[in-house]
Scaffold this active site. Structure first.
Site, short mmCIF file in Angstrom:
data_model
loop_
_atom_site.label_atom_id
_atom_site.label_comp_id
_atom_site.label_asym_id
_atom_site.label_seq_id
_atom_site.Cartn_x
_atom_site.Cartn_y
_atom_site.Cartn_z
N CYS A 198 24.31 -35.55 15.83
CA CYS A 198 24.95 -36.77 15.69
C CYS A 198 23.66 -37.59 14.82
O CYS A 198 23.71 -39.17 14.25
CB CYS A 198 24.93 -38.16 17.02
N ASP A 205 12.58 -15.17 12.68
CA ASP A 205 13.68 -14.45 11.86
C ASP A 205 13.38 -12.75 12.82
O ASP A 205 13.54 -12.03 11.35
CB ASP A 205 13.24 -14.07 10.59
N GLU A 240 20.66 -38.82 14.76
CA GLU A 240 20.25 -40.08 15.14
C GLU A 240 18.41 -39.70 15.49
O GLU A 240 17.78 -40.38 15.88
CB GLU A 240 20.86 -40.98 15.12
N ILE A 275 16.21 -9.96 15.60
CA ILE A 275 17.35 -9.71 16.25
C ILE A 275 16.42 -10.48 17.97
O ILE A 275 17.08 -11.67 18.31
CB ILE A 275 17.22 -8.16 16.38
N PHE A 323 62.09 -56.20 44.18
CA PHE A 323 61.16 -56.54 43.09
C PHE A 323 60.86 -57.85 43.27
O PHE A 323 59.44 -58.37 42.35
CB PHE A 323 62.78 -57.59 41.91
N ASN A 362 19.35 -33.22 15.31
CA ASN A 362 20.51 -33.05 16.32
C ASN A 362 21.73 -33.19 16.06
O ASN A 362 22.40 -33.51 14.53
CB ASN A 362 20.33 -34.08 17.08
N GLY A 388 62.17 -50.38 51.72
CA GLY A 388 62.96 -50.85 50.48
C GLY A 388 62.78 -51.31 49.52
O GLY A 388 61.55 -52.14 48.93
N ARG A 414 16.41 -14.84 6.83
CA ARG A 414 16.29 -14.28 6.06
C ARG A 414 17.74 -14.29 4.77
O ARG A 414 18.79 -13.81 5.85
CB ARG A 414 16.03 -12.31 5.66
#
Length: 794
Positions: free
Chosen positions: A429, A226, A431, A228, A15, A427, A12, A256
């Site tokens: 961020c 530069d 730094e 494919i 409280f 990168n 049960g 390019r």
């Protein structure tokens, strides 16, 4: 009404039993504010018959967390309830948990799918008595609720969706994963991590000790070629790195331009935008480590590239979809020559790297000569006023917060990697500043120091402890280079040749508050400098000791440090008398250093939340903010401020509502004394000039760079221009990571009248033209009168 217990039995609802369980976890908390009975009453209201005790604990923890604005101790209580719940649901003994993680069988295919490596398990079992007894489980109770929930969500390993590790198990797994059979070093690292002196970066916490120990945070690539083949080879590298939970920076200046001839197919190039859209879709598809974080690529371009104007549009919210790539991040790699031309409103020539080769391969005077030569030979595809391009940059930043601003010449001029070649990008961020080439993908392993921990109870700063912890971090990060799993071979080549590491900080603002130094005070500015002096000194000393044992890194010969030139020499600054630099230089002259780069203050978003600190080098953005967890959003008051107001008898519901009404500012609240108003200025109330000056002060001891956000509540083009030029002239490498602005309206207090909206839409187009003219005028004004212009008082 009944609850279902962990053993399956029923009982049960009582409280007193719930209150007693909460009361036991209230030790050391402020009983004037923390009331277990009130929490129980709220918990009972949310119960239903058949609720499990696990759900009951979760509800109790969340109920306590919602009271965090009454007092920060509620966040500690909420965490204690949640941790106590986890402890009841998990095994205690570290070695047994590691066995369970290794023996995991995937129920979908009935295959053995170990979550840690056989090597890690063997080391743990061979040393289980030492390792098991070294763990102090009470330290789990030191996290606040939001830090613990972050760990639970993403960091603690799970078996069939259920958390199997406790935070202390994770920290010991990480320590053993790094140090292997060196058990004494593993236990030393475990203690420093669990006492919160520092933390390793998220990928290290996620993956140490597992079958794929990808412990690095940052990867930097230059386009292989530069062509494919070159473009798609680079894209494949990006996908493999992103799959392994790495953030990526890519230099694309060699690609390019739109409309240029392609000899192989006798056709014309489509330029940068379609290629970047392919990158964009790759970032969306390949997230970091299987849904832990979305894939994240930052694309770096030099402003002489013909496609620069299209590049600046890519993140904008409006415009043609085929001209947008909103999931990428954008950065400018800016030569000094461009800034000089903007300042004098000279012409700026846009070129194609295919017609004007080598511009991305040189810097400084060599770049300026080559660029001028191409201009004289008429090779430019288009000539614009430099201020026209500058205006487009500022416009993009005002709308999207990007592109990031990095100064190519400062990054190269003040790099310890000058002997390798030209550095082409940073990168994700901003730094990390490292050399990349077709056969080298630059990598960095990170850790951050929790600066608030070094403030003593007498309000002094413990530089000796800071130095000793820094030395341990260097040894750890240096070991990670050798044990790391590399997603691509080129990353391993680079990392083992140059051995860079990145040490950052978190809780700088917390340290200032604990020392009672307002962020802009001369005391804070001196402490800021001396903290970074100490970290740089200790990192060099530790790296030198490693070099004495293992030899310097492979490409050491010819680097500035090998010639006795340290970072502060390149900035032409003199250190304070805190450390004996002459003696250190002598040691380095004899033994060299093991690591090419050492310091890189990063953003620390997740790990600062785990440790309950303010991010990185940043001031507080607000004194009241939100923390999101899976169950919802919680409001938090700056715990230092709450403590101060409580001690002075000023904290109550009315005060809380006043701070909320002021959007987290306390400057106009009459009841708050002036000394607290000074101490708790938010970033919006601190001069950005001071922020930039402090960045330059610490920059003299940072051999990589720093993630430096700029906050301007209502940016105008004049303010932003004057701020960028100030940062550039201070010699910063990173002039700006994100531009942070305040929303135009407070969403909580904002309602809209439809008739008003119609009127507004009619007048908007003519106002847009007026605004553009005003912005241009403000920008020019700030360039011509940088020191007097009132508009630019940022």
């Amino acid at each position: 009404m009944h609850v279902i217990k962990r053993d399956g039995g029923q009982e049960g609802v009582m409280f007193d039993k719930i209150t007693s369980r909460i009361q036991k976890l209230c030790y050391g908390l402020n009983s004037d504010f923390v009331d277990p009975t009130q929490i129980t009453m709220k918990v009972i209201q949310g119960l239903y018959s058949g609720v499990t005790t696990v759900e009951l604990d979760t509800l109790a923890a969340e109920t306590a967390a919602t009271s965090t604005t009454k007092h920060p101790d509620y966040a500690i209580l909420a965490a204690r309830i949640a941790v106590s719940n986890l402890h009841k649901e998990t095994k205690k003994v570290f070695s047994e948990v590691m066995e369970d993680l290794y023996n995991y069988v995937n129920p979908l295919n009935s295959r053995h799918s170990p979550m840690i490596s056989k090597e890690t398990l063997d080391i743990v079992l061979a040393n289980k008595d030492r390792l098991n007894s070294a763990i102090i489980y009470d330290r789990d109770f030191s996290y606040n609720f939001f830090g613990f929930k972050t760990l639970e969500r993403s960091y603690l390993l799970k078996i069939n969706g259920k958390v199997a590790e406790r935070p202390q198990h994770m920290l010991m797994r990480v320590s053993v994963g790094i140090h292997k059979e060196d058990i004494a070093a593993a236990i030393e690292t475990y203690n420093l991590l669990s006492e919160k002196w520092f933390t390793h970066a998220s990928p290290t916490l996620f993956n140490a000790g597992t079958n794929r120990p990808q412990l690095s945070s940052c990867f930097l690539l230059a386009m292989k070629d530069d062509s494919i083949e070159g473009i798609y080879d680079t894209l494949k590298q990006c996908a493999l790195i992103s799959k392994s939970a790495g953030g990526i920076g890519v230099a694309v200046s060699c690609i390019r331009a739109t409309g240029r001839y392609i000899a192989g197919t006798n056709g014309n190039s489509n330029g940068l935008v379609p290629m970047l859209r392919v990158n964009n879709n790759t970032a969306r598809y390949v997230d970091q480590g299987g849904n832990k974080r979305p894939g994240a690529f930052a694309m770096y371009l030099e402003p002489w590239h013909f496609d620069i104007f299209d590049f600046l549009e890519l993140k904008k919210n409006t415009g043609k979809e085929e001209q947008r790539a909103r999931d990428l991040f954008y950065a400018l790699w800016i030569p000094d020559l461009f800034m000089k031309r903007v300042e004098t409103n000279g012409d700026w020539s846009l070129m194609c790297p295919n017609d004007c080769p080598g511009l991305d391969e040189c810097w400084g005077e060599e770049f300026e000569k080559l660029y001028a030569k191409y201009e004289q030979e008429g090779r430019a595809k288009r000539v614009v006023k430099a201020q026209q391009l500058w205006y487009a940059i500022i416009e993009s930043q005002t709308e999207t917060g990007t592109p990031y601003m990095l100064y190519k010449d400062a990054c190269n001029r003040k790099s310890n990697r000058q002997n390798l070649g030209t550095i082409k990008c940073s990168n994700l961020c901003t730094e990390i500043v490292e050399y990349t080439s077709a056969d080298e993908v630059a990598v960095c392993n990170l850790a951050s120091i929790a600066l608030n921990m070094y403030v003593t109870s007498e309000r002094t700063f413990d530089f000796q402890k800071l130095a000793s912890v820094t030395k341990v971090i260097v040894k750890n990060l240096n070991k990670i280079i050798d044990i790391n799993y590399y997603p691509v071979k080129e990353a391993e080549n680079s990392n083992k040749r140059h051995r860079p590491i990145g040490i950052g900080v978190q809780g700088l603002a917390d340290a200032f508050i604990l020392m009672r130094f307002p962020f802009e005070s001369t005391e804070a500015q001196l402490l800021n400098t001396q903290i970074f002096e100490t970290i740089y000194y200790a990192a060099l000393e530790s790296s030198c000791e490693l070099a004495a044992e293992y030899g310097p890194y492979q490409t050491y010969a010819g680097c500035p440090v090998s010639k006795g030139i340290l970072q502060y020499d390149m900035w032409e600054k003199t250190p304070t008398d805190l450390w004996d630099w002459a003696a250190l230089k002598e040691k380095i002259a004899n033994d060299g250093v093991r690591n090419s780069l050492l310091l890189a203050p990063m953003p620390t978003a997740s790990t600062a939340q785990i440790l309950g600190n303010n991010e990185s080098i940043e001031p507080y953005t607000s004194n009241i903010y939100h923390r999101r967890v899976l169950s919802g959003e919680f409001q938090i008051v700056n715990p230092h401020l709450l403590k101060d107001l409580t001690e002075r008898g000023l904290w109550n519901e009315e005060m809380k509502n006043q701070i909320i009404a002021q959007n987290g500012s306390i400057q106009t609240i009459p009841a708050i004394p002036d000394d607290l108003k000074e101490l708790y200025k938010t970033v919006w109330e601190i001069s950005q000039k001071t922020i930039l000056k402090m960045a330059a002060d610490r920059g003299a001891y940072i051999d990589q760079s720093q993630s430096l956000n700029i906050h301007i509540a209502e940016p105008n083009y004049g303010k932003l221009t004057s701020m960028h030029f100030y940062g550039w002239k201070q010699g910063l490498k990173t002039g700006m990571y994100y531009l942070r602005t305040k929303p135009g309206a407070n969403p909580i207090q904002f309602t809209l009248n439809k008739e008003k909206l119609k009127e507004t839409q009619k007048t908007t187009s003519s106002e847009d033209e007026e605004t553009k003219e005003r912005n241009k005028a403000a920008m020019v004004c700030s360039l011509e009168n940088r020191h007097e212009c009132l508009m630019c008082g940022s």
